[in-house]
Structure formats: C-alpha cells, structure tokens
Write an enzyme that holds these catalytic residues in place. Structure first.
Site, PDB file in Angstrom:
ATOM      1  N   HIS A 188     -58.894 -42.458 -62.732  1.00 13.79           N
ATOM      2  CA  HIS A 188     -59.788 -42.800 -61.892  1.00 13.79           C
ATOM      3  C   HIS A 188     -58.485 -42.249 -60.811  1.00 13.79           C
ATOM      4  O   HIS A 188     -59.122 -41.283 -60.097  1.00 13.79           O
ATOM      5  CB  HIS A 188     -60.661 -43.488 -61.543  1.00 13.79           C
ATOM      6  CG  HIS A 188     -62.284 -43.086 -62.063  1.00 13.79           C
ATOM      7  ND1 HIS A 188     -62.919 -41.627 -62.179  1.00 13.79           N
ATOM      8  CD2 HIS A 188     -62.631 -43.494 -62.929  1.00 13.79           C
ATOM      9  CE1 HIS A 188     -63.736 -41.958 -62.267  1.00 13.79           C
ATOM     10  NE2 HIS A 188     -63.825 -43.007 -63.618  1.00 13.79           N
ATOM     11  N   CYS A 212     -69.546 -42.345 -67.931  1.00  8.66           N
ATOM     12  CA  CYS A 212     -68.456 -42.773 -66.503  1.00  8.66           C
ATOM     13  C   CYS A 212     -69.911 -42.767 -65.476  1.00  8.66           C
ATOM     14  O   CYS A 212     -70.463 -41.440 -65.063  1.00  8.66           O
ATOM     15  CB  CYS A 212     -67.684 -41.708 -66.149  1.00  8.66           C
ATOM     16  SG  CYS A 212     -66.918 -41.719 -64.715  1.00  8.66           S
ATOM     17  N   LEU A 213     -69.996 -43.792 -64.363  1.00  6.26           N
ATOM     18  CA  LEU A 213     -70.896 -44.163 -63.294  1.00  6.26           C
ATOM     19  C   LEU A 213     -71.073 -42.256 -62.800  1.00  6.26           C
ATOM     20  O   LEU A 213     -71.719 -42.165 -61.835  1.00  6.26           O
ATOM     21  CB  LEU A 213     -70.864 -45.353 -62.314  1.00  6.26           C
ATOM     22  CG  LEU A 213     -70.732 -46.661 -63.173  1.00  6.26           C
ATOM     23  CD1 LEU A 213     -70.189 -47.352 -62.774  1.00  6.26           C
ATOM     24  CD2 LEU A 213     -72.246 -45.987 -64.200  1.00  6.26           C
ATOM     25  N   HIS A 229     -59.611 -46.075 -68.544  1.00  4.28           N
ATOM     26  CA  HIS A 229     -60.346 -45.097 -68.014  1.00  4.28           C
ATOM     27  C   HIS A 229     -59.884 -45.116 -66.685  1.00  4.28           C
ATOM     28  O   HIS A 229     -59.757 -44.280 -66.090  1.00  4.28           O
ATOM     29  CB  HIS A 229     -61.847 -45.559 -67.972  1.00  4.28           C
ATOM     30  CG  HIS A 229     -63.164 -44.744 -68.005  1.00  4.28           C
ATOM     31  ND1 HIS A 229     -64.039 -43.723 -68.426  1.00  4.28           N
ATOM     32  CD2 HIS A 229     -63.382 -44.304 -66.853  1.00  4.28           C
ATOM     33  CE1 HIS A 229     -64.783 -43.828 -67.730  1.00  4.28           C
ATOM     34  NE2 HIS A 229     -64.220 -44.165 -66.476  1.00  4.28           N
ATOM     35  N   GLU A 230     -60.155 -46.469 -65.361  1.00  6.73           N
ATOM     36  CA  GLU A 230     -60.085 -46.775 -64.553  1.00  6.73           C
ATOM     37  C   GLU A 230     -59.399 -45.841 -64.025  1.00  6.73           C
ATOM     38  O   GLU A 230     -58.824 -46.039 -62.822  1.00  6.73           O
ATOM     39  CB  GLU A 230     -60.835 -48.503 -64.399  1.00  6.73           C
ATOM     40  CG  GLU A 230     -61.743 -48.990 -64.906  1.00  6.73           C
ATOM     41  CD  GLU A 230     -63.526 -47.899 -64.358  1.00  6.73           C
ATOM     42  OE1 GLU A 230     -62.435 -47.244 -63.407  1.00  6.73           O
ATOM     43  OE2 GLU A 230     -64.090 -48.064 -64.892  1.00  6.73           O
ATOM     44  N   GLY A 257     -66.406 -51.233 -65.203  1.00  7.75           N
ATOM     45  CA  GLY A 257     -65.858 -50.737 -64.773  1.00  7.75           C
ATOM     46  C   GLY A 257     -65.732 -49.815 -63.391  1.00  7.75           C
ATOM     47  O   GLY A 257     -66.572 -49.578 -63.719  1.00  7.75           O
ATOM     48  N   GLN A 269     -64.693 -44.000 -56.789  1.00  3.74           N
ATOM     49  CA  GLN A 269     -65.633 -43.718 -56.682  1.00  3.74           C
ATOM     50  C   GLN A 269     -66.726 -44.188 -55.835  1.00  3.74           C
ATOM     51  O   GLN A 269     -67.607 -43.790 -56.340  1.00  3.74           O
ATOM     52  CB  GLN A 269     -66.270 -44.683 -58.432  1.00  3.74           C
ATOM     53  CG  GLN A 269     -65.299 -43.544 -59.530  1.00  3.74           C
ATOM     54  CD  GLN A 269     -65.794 -44.835 -61.143  1.00  3.74           C
ATOM     55  OE1 GLN A 269     -64.672 -45.508 -61.078  1.00  3.74           O
ATOM     56  NE2 GLN A 269     -66.863 -44.173 -61.995  1.00  3.74           N
TER      57      GLN A 269
HETATM   58 ZN    ZN Z   1     -65.527 -43.549 -64.783  1.00  3.98          ZN
END
Ligand code: ZN
Length: 195
Positions: free
Chosen positions: A156, A110-111, A152-153, A48, A53
């Site tokens: 963000h 998380c990236l 999670h997304e 995701g 991000q």
């Molecule tokens: Zn993340």
C-alpha cells in the site's frame, strides 16, 4: 474520532507514500494518526491498515490479529494459514526483506476494495525493520499470516493493491468465497476455480 477508509479509485492509493521524519514521531499529531488508523482497522474489522487507506500519504502501517477474528476459521484453516493472534504493531518507514524462497497462496481481501477477495501468492517468511510508534528501531521476523499482512500493507505504501498481484481467475465476491470455499483446503479451492 471518525475516519473514512478510502477506496480503490482514490489517487492516494496509487502514489508512493512519503517517509516519516523521525522528529515527527512521538508527537500528538502522530499519535492521533496512529489512533485513527487503529480505530479504522478495528472498526472494519481488519487485520492491517496503511496510512494511505485513510487518505494520508505517509509510510505508516498498523497490524493486529485478534482471537475473535481467527475464531471464524476451522483449526485446519488456521494451521494451513499459519495464523495466530498477535498484538497491535505500529511500524513507521517499514522495510521488508523476504526470507527464503517459499511462497504460499491464499485468499486476501482489502478494506479499500470492499466486497471481494482473490488468491495472492506471497512469501511465507519476511523480516520487517523500521521504527515503532515512539521512534525506536524495531525488527520483526514472521512467518505465515502476519508475513502476508506485512507484504500487503507495505505494498500500500508503494501504491500497489493486491489486485495488481492476484491470480485473476480467483477474483470472487466475499459472499461467494464464504459460501463456496469456507472450510475447504486451498488445493480443493484451486480445483473449483479451474486453476
Ligand atoms: Zn489493503
């Protein structure tokens, strides 16, 4: 197209992203944004990604779970996480509604916080509504891993990172998580972490 995933510390990850105007969807610029997000997600690889991000403060998320990513898990881990492949979803201006009171606790990474994971409690089932990449209304009700990814997304887009919600004692390096916890049931992992 090369895009850089921004990391914790970047202000864009802590700001509320802005709604996308419906007329801005289905434009070449919007298609480019979605393509850049999808490429960044797949390249990482991740399941995701939210527009902030890649430094874009707009309410757009992409999600996708692929068989090759899931193959790293044992059958028991897949079952416990309710994780199965699903095709690319692009959701604009997502609104989340939680369904029921059931919650699950699993490791999440998380990236934008590379190298670490932690246990996070999430709702087991949610429904997301919003617009797709062509601007058409969509609704998607999901349980298990895709529900976790969605929570999670969407966080963000509100400037929230998983570390704001994690069980702090479970914050560990990805390498340690792999070495010590891979293949173990979550109850056993909790014991090892002193939870
Ligand atoms: Zn993340």
């Amino acid at each position: 197209m090369t895009v850089t995933i921004v990391e914790a510390g970047a202000p864009v990850l802590r700001q509320r992203a802005t709604e996308v105007a419906p007329e801005a969807i289905a434009t070449p610029a919007f298609a480019e944004l979605v393509a850049a997000m999808t490429a960044a997600m797949r390249g990482a690889p991740g399941v995701g990604l939210a527009a902030p991000q890649i430094g874009v403060g707009q309410r757009v998320i992409v999600l996708e779970d692929r068989a090759e990513l899931i193959a790293r898990l044992t059958a028991e881990e897949r079952r416990e996480r309710e994780r199965a492949p699903f095709p690319l979803q692009v959701i604009v201006n997502p609104q989340l509604r939680t369904i029921g009171d059931e919650r699950t606790v699993f490791f999440e990474g998380c990236l934008s916080v590379p190298g670490y994971v932690a246990l996070v409690e999430r709702h087991r089932e949610v429904e997301v509504t919003g617009l797709d990449a062509q601007g058409a209304a969509l609704a998607w009700r999901v349980r298990g891993w895709p529900a976790r990814i969605l929570q999670h997304e969407v966080d963000h887009l509100d400037g929230i990172l998983y570390v704001d919600r994690m069980i702090t004692k479970s914050f560990v390096t990805e390498a340690q998580a792999r070495a010590r916890f891979a293949g173990r049931p979550i109850a056993e992992i909790r014991g090892l972490l002193g939870l």
